[in-house]
Design an enzyme around this catalytic site. Structure first.
Site, mmCIF file in Angstrom:
data_model
loop_
_atom_site.group_PDB
_atom_site.id
_atom_site.type_symbol
_atom_site.label_atom_id
_atom_site.label_comp_id
_atom_site.label_asym_id
_atom_site.label_seq_id
_atom_site.Cartn_x
_atom_site.Cartn_y
_atom_site.Cartn_z
ATOM 1 N N PHE A 13 66.580 -26.595 -7.367
ATOM 2 C CA PHE A 13 66.774 -27.913 -6.733
ATOM 3 C C PHE A 13 68.142 -28.518 -7.117
ATOM 4 O O PHE A 13 69.049 -28.624 -6.276
ATOM 5 C CB PHE A 13 65.600 -28.800 -7.154
ATOM 6 N N ILE A 14 68.303 -28.871 -8.373
ATOM 7 C CA ILE A 14 69.552 -29.535 -8.777
ATOM 8 C C ILE A 14 70.706 -28.531 -8.759
ATOM 9 O O ILE A 14 71.816 -28.836 -8.304
ATOM 10 C CB ILE A 14 69.397 -30.170 -10.177
ATOM 11 N N ASP A 35 70.811 -16.488 -11.117
ATOM 12 C CA ASP A 35 69.457 -17.042 -10.970
ATOM 13 C C ASP A 35 68.457 -15.891 -10.890
ATOM 14 O O ASP A 35 68.697 -14.879 -10.237
ATOM 15 C CB ASP A 35 69.393 -17.905 -9.698
ATOM 16 N N LEU A 37 65.632 -16.180 -9.437
ATOM 17 C CA LEU A 37 64.818 -16.391 -8.222
ATOM 18 C C LEU A 37 63.327 -16.351 -8.551
ATOM 19 O O LEU A 37 62.578 -15.516 -8.046
ATOM 20 C CB LEU A 37 65.179 -15.386 -7.119
ATOM 21 N N THR A 38 62.920 -17.248 -9.431
ATOM 22 C CA THR A 38 61.492 -17.449 -9.698
ATOM 23 C C THR A 38 60.900 -18.155 -8.480
ATOM 24 O O THR A 38 61.600 -18.388 -7.485
ATOM 25 C CB THR A 38 61.279 -18.359 -10.925
ATOM 26 N N ASP A 61 68.050 -12.436 -15.202
ATOM 27 C CA ASP A 61 67.156 -13.231 -16.053
ATOM 28 C C ASP A 61 67.884 -13.594 -17.355
ATOM 29 O O ASP A 61 68.319 -12.691 -18.088
ATOM 30 C CB ASP A 61 65.917 -12.363 -16.346
ATOM 31 N N GLU A 134 63.351 -36.520 -20.812
ATOM 32 C CA GLU A 134 62.019 -36.343 -21.404
ATOM 33 C C GLU A 134 62.093 -35.942 -22.877
ATOM 34 O O GLU A 134 61.099 -36.047 -23.597
ATOM 35 C CB GLU A 134 61.209 -35.324 -20.593
ATOM 36 N N TYR A 157 57.103 -28.636 -21.952
ATOM 37 C CA TYR A 157 58.400 -28.633 -21.241
ATOM 38 C C TYR A 157 59.448 -29.408 -22.031
ATOM 39 O O TYR A 157 60.537 -28.889 -22.323
ATOM 40 C CB TYR A 157 58.248 -29.242 -19.833
ATOM 41 N N ALA A 159 59.431 -30.344 -25.110
ATOM 42 C CA ALA A 159 59.700 -29.744 -26.428
ATOM 43 C C ALA A 159 60.676 -28.578 -26.288
ATOM 44 O O ALA A 159 61.571 -28.397 -27.126
ATOM 45 C CB ALA A 159 58.387 -29.262 -27.059
ATOM 46 N N LYS A 161 62.967 -28.210 -23.903
ATOM 47 C CA LYS A 161 64.298 -28.734 -23.575
ATOM 48 C C LYS A 161 64.934 -29.371 -24.806
ATOM 49 O O LYS A 161 66.142 -29.243 -25.035
ATOM 50 C CB LYS A 161 64.221 -29.749 -22.424
#
Ligand code: NAD
Ligand code: TDX
Length: 348
Positions: A13-14, A35, A37-38, A61, A134, A157, A159, A161
């Site tokens: 997205f971003i 990427d 590509l997940t 990856d 977050e 998530y 934690a 980051k």
């Protein structure tokens, strides 16, 4: 100066907005998009720039350390803008280890390769980590997160980051690497994967399906238009001093339920439905475990030091976003099939 920049997670997205901005605004740069590509990565997000002469895509990856090492050896990047991540809080509650692998191990793999191949020339090689608000945990009714707020993550998530931010700072302090971190609030806009609140609600309203609102919908998020975030990343990448951190946010707090009601009104108008009909789809469901109550970002430092301000007012941005989703039905159908559909069915 011509730069060869590795952007990770550029099919997300971003990342896709950042890749597009850099490819279009800096014809002298070579932008390499790495990427895996997940389920969240989609090259259709970049269809308009995929044939640009200053753009290349590499599938790979970041968890694979020998692949990353060889990539840095072969490509000799001048800089990294690192966005690749597992990004969805609800998925992190189901599978925390996936988040440790990509967000922590993947980031450390990139740092190790950068350290190895940039060692003699750190001042001219920048490692930029794109992170989230977050990491600061949750706010009560008052106050805002500043760059000095102590880290207090609550979800797997956040934690992961927080951990990756700590590693980036540790590589600056320990090895003298030239690093920058930005922590941004919730983004919204085109190409947002419809597992996240706004695109999920647009998709469900469009299809007359229930719109799940966690708990009582009292939680508050600070929303920023994704293209304003991409512009902030551009400004910070080019102007921040080494070791700096910048908070990026919209000064735009919305209670989830108020946001969903606003979205329902916009959807009623756009779809020509009776006023109030989309609101009937709102369905209060079990709250997210460990759900942070409120996020609010103080981006004064970025505004004062680097002159960045958000450009788009939220109501206008949300309407623009709805228009984009209604005009891009095929994109929405493609990403809501297959694996994502299975995950969605398991969740609700
Ligand atoms: P996203 O999930 O849409 O995209 C993530 C991208 O990373 C995908 O293209 C995916 O294929 C790729 N990826 C995942 N694992 C990978 C791996 N192991 N190797 C290589 N590529 C991999 O995420 P997003 O919302 O665009 O977020 C991008 C970054 O910005 C993340 O680091 C996220 O933590 C951060 N961020 C997001 C928001 C937000 O509101 N979405 C806010 C602040 C910060
Ligand atoms: O169906 C839903 N119903 C609901 O009430 C979903 C998916 C979410 N919610 C709530 C949870 C949050 O309070 O809406 C709010 C926003 O949820 P998400 O869109 O999942 O975003 P959030 O958890 O706030 O995290 C996002 O912003 C920070 C991104 O996913 C992160 O990657 C980013 O770091």
């Amino acid at each position: 100066m011509a730069l060869k920049i590795l952007i990770t997670g550029g099919a997300g997205f971003i990342g896709s907005h950042v890749v597009r901005r850099f490819v279009k605004n800096y014809p002298d740069y070579l932008i390499v998009n790495l990427d895996k590509l997940t389920y969240a990565g989609n090259l259709a997000n970049l269809i308009d720039i995929e044939n640009s002469s200053n753009y290349r895509f590499i599938k790979g990856d970041i968890v694979d350390s020998s692949f990353i090492d060889k990539l840095f050896e072969d490509e000799r990047f001048d800089a990294v803008v690192h966005l690749a991540a597992e990004s969805h809080v609800d998925r992190s509650i189901v599978s925390p280890l996936d988040f440790v692998m990509t967000n922590v191990v993947g980031t450390v793999n990139l740092l190790n390769a950068a350290r190895k191949y940039w060692k003699s020339n750190y001042e001219n090689k920048r490692f930029y980590h794109v992170s989230t608000d977050e990491v600061y945990g949750t706010l009560g009714e008052d106050g805002m997160f500043t760059e000095d707020t102590a880290y207090d993550p609550h979800s797997p998530y956040s934690a992961s980051k927080a951990s990756s931010d700590h590693f980036v700072r540790a590589y600056a302090d320990t090895y003298g690497m030239n690093t920058v971190i930005s922590n941004c609030s919730n983004n919204y806009g085109s190409f947002h994967f419809p597992e996240k609140l706004i695109p999920l609600a647009i998709n469900n309203i469009k299809n007359n399906k229930p719109v799940p609102v966690y708990g009582k919908g009292e939680n508050i998020r600070d929303w920023l238009w994704v293209e304003d975030h991409a512009r902030a990343i551009d400004v910070i990448f080019h102007n921040a001093k080494s070791g700096e951190t910048y908070n990026v946010g919209g000064h735009n707090e919305w209670k989830n339920i108020d946001l969903i009601r606003l979205l329902c009104n916009i959807m009623d108008q756009k779809l020509g439905r009776e006023p109030g009909s989309s609101e009937k789809l709102i369905s209060f469901v079990t709250d997210r475990a460990g759900h942070d109550l409120r996020y609010a970002i103080d981006s004064t430092k970025l505004q004062r030091e680097l002159g960045w301000t958000p450009s788009l007012q939220f109501e206008e941005g949300l309407e623009k976003t709805v228009d984009w989703y209604l005009a891009n039905e095929e994109w929405l159908e493609n990403v809501t099939s297959g694996n994502y559909q299975k995950y969605y069915e398991d969740q609700y």
